[in-house]
Write a protein that holds these residues in place. Structure first.
Motif, PDB file in Angstrom:
ATOM      1  N   MET A 237      12.191  86.880  15.433  1.00  0.00           N
ATOM      2  CA  MET A 237      12.010  86.665  14.002  1.00  0.00           C
ATOM      3  C   MET A 237      10.729  87.350  13.506  1.00  0.00           C
ATOM      4  O   MET A 237      10.728  88.002  12.459  1.00  0.00           O
ATOM      5  CB  MET A 237      11.975  85.169  13.672  1.00  0.00           C
ATOM      6  N   ILE A 238       9.652  87.239  14.269  1.00  0.00           N
ATOM      7  CA  ILE A 238       8.392  87.894  13.894  1.00  0.00           C
ATOM      8  C   ILE A 238       8.555  89.412  13.924  1.00  0.00           C
ATOM      9  O   ILE A 238       8.033  90.114  13.055  1.00  0.00           O
ATOM     10  CB  ILE A 238       7.241  87.434  14.819  1.00  0.00           C
ATOM     11  N   ALA A 239       9.285  89.934  14.898  1.00  0.00           N
ATOM     12  CA  ALA A 239       9.520  91.382  14.968  1.00  0.00           C
ATOM     13  C   ALA A 239      10.310  91.857  13.746  1.00  0.00           C
ATOM     14  O   ALA A 239      10.027  92.928  13.198  1.00  0.00           O
ATOM     15  CB  ALA A 239      10.256  91.736  16.258  1.00  0.00           C
TER      16      ALA A 239
ATOM     17  N   ILE B 181       6.426  86.460   6.327  1.00  0.00           N
ATOM     18  CA  ILE B 181       7.376  85.479   6.870  1.00  0.00           C
ATOM     19  C   ILE B 181       8.657  85.591   6.050  1.00  0.00           C
ATOM     20  O   ILE B 181       8.598  85.764   4.831  1.00  0.00           O
ATOM     21  CB  ILE B 181       6.829  84.033   6.776  1.00  0.00           C
ATOM     22  N   LEU B 182       9.802  85.492   6.704  1.00  0.00           N
ATOM     23  CA  LEU B 182      11.064  85.444   5.973  1.00  0.00           C
ATOM     24  C   LEU B 182      11.054  84.233   5.044  1.00  0.00           C
ATOM     25  O   LEU B 182      10.338  83.269   5.269  1.00  0.00           O
ATOM     26  CB  LEU B 182      12.238  85.321   6.946  1.00  0.00           C
TER      27      LEU B 182
ATOM     28  N   SER C 282      15.417  82.484   6.915  1.00  0.00           N
ATOM     29  CA  SER C 282      15.155  81.922   8.248  1.00  0.00           C
ATOM     30  C   SER C 282      16.311  81.036   8.698  1.00  0.00           C
ATOM     31  O   SER C 282      16.738  81.096   9.851  1.00  0.00           O
ATOM     32  CB  SER C 282      13.849  81.118   8.235  1.00  0.00           C
ATOM     33  N   GLY C 283      16.814  80.211   7.773  1.00  0.00           N
ATOM     34  CA  GLY C 283      17.952  79.359   8.103  1.00  0.00           C
ATOM     35  C   GLY C 283      19.203  80.165   8.421  1.00  0.00           C
ATOM     36  O   GLY C 283      19.918  79.868   9.387  1.00  0.00           O
TER      37      GLY C 283
END
Length: 136
Positions: A64-66, A75-76, A81-82
């Motif tokens: 996710m960070i990549a 941050i998304l 993110s969900g």
């Protein structure tokens, strides 16, 4: 480097604080046959299932960070993110992990995976936001 450590930590803890409680709710209502926080040993290292799931949650936190780095965002959003957790993690589990473990592909379990893994994505987002330095 610190950003990736936070991503791993958030993903790891999101399994314990968000993913597994959703599993617990689904188990309590008879939707899934397995209880959360299982201490059953899993191959190949014989670690408890909850630890294995948390480790892989941390790896997905790195992914996710990549993705955030590639998209040049900090941050998304919560919904991204969900969706990332709900879709990406569930599809990888169904199409890669389950066949490697000798289980067939069963599309009927997608909604369950989406709920559980979507909770992981939201939890990872919550933790990353909570640990984000002020003013960012």
């Amino acid at each position: 480097m610190n950003r990736y450590l936070l991503g791993f930590s958030a993903g790891f803890l999101a399994v314990l604080c968000f993913h597994q409680p959703v599993v617990g709710l689904l188990h309590a209502y008879g939707v899934v046959p397995f209880a959360p926080y299982s201490t059953q040993a899993v191959a190949p290292l014989g670690v408890p299932a909850w630890f294995s799931a948390s480790f892989w949650g941390g790896v997905w936190g790195l992914v996710m960070i990549a993705i955030c780095s590639a998209r040049k965002v900090n941050i998304l959003s919560w919904w991204q993110s969900g969706l990332f957790g709900g879709i990406a993690l569930t599809l990888v589990a169904m199409l890669v992990v389950f066949p490697l473990k000798g289980r067939g592909i069963n599309l009927a379990i997608f909604p369950i995976g989406f709920l559980v893994n979507g909770a992981w994505g939201l939890g990872t987002w919550v933790l990353l936001r909570a640990w984000q330095p002020a003013g960012k």
